[in-house]
Design a protein around this motif. Structure first.
Motif: not given
Length: 152
Positions: A57-80
């Motif tokens: 998935i092309d991250a640029s579709r999220l707008g702003g400074a988003c770029t690169g190819m990413i997956a549908s699910a997150p790679d990592y979840e950090f709960t802080y």
């Protein structure tokens, strides 16, 4: 005849919506490289997570400074649970990577090339909650290390 055309049009529209949904980022999906919970003052600092960058998935579709190819699910979840420290996320890789985070506020934050080809995102006063993290590939996918730190 008119009912058949209307039914066909509705079915086609539903398939288009389903195709769009399947290609979207899903912060609620299980993270492919796991996740963890941490409180302010965590050790070790930085937390290091091995990740393989990229996706379809092309991250640029999220707008702003988003770029690169990413997956549908997150790679990592950090709960802080926040304290008085800043919170930084960075990626180190031999490949060109980007960073896409869906923050606890539900907004998208993105960076590419903060230090050479490596992205960094920092919250000076981070909110408590879940940070869903994607490591994007700008060009070829590559092995990468996600770094999570309270040090600047």
């Amino acid at each position: 005849m008119r009912t058949v055309l209307l039914t066909t049009a509705i079915a086609a529209a539903m398939m288009a919506v389903a195709a769009t949904s399947a290609a979207a980022q899903d912060p609620s999906a299980a993270a492919s490289s796991g996740g963890m919970r941490a409180r302010a003052g965590f050790t070790p600092d930085p937390i290091r997570v091995n990740i393989y960058s990229g996706g379809s998935i092309d991250a640029s579709r999220l707008g702003g400074a988003c770029t690169g190819m990413i997956a549908s699910a997150p790679d990592y979840e950090f709960t802080y649970t926040a304290g008085s420290f800043p919170l930084s996320f960075g990626v180190v890789s031999s490949g060109d990577t980007s960073l896409v985070i869906n923050g606890p506020d539900g907004r998208w934050y993105c960076n590419d090339d903060a230090e050479g080809l490596n992205p960094i995102l920092t919250w000076g006063r981070p909110p408590s909650g879940s940070y869903d993290i994607w490591v994007g590939a700008v060009g070829s996918a590559a092995s990468a290390t996600l770094l999570i730190s309270e040090s600047n």
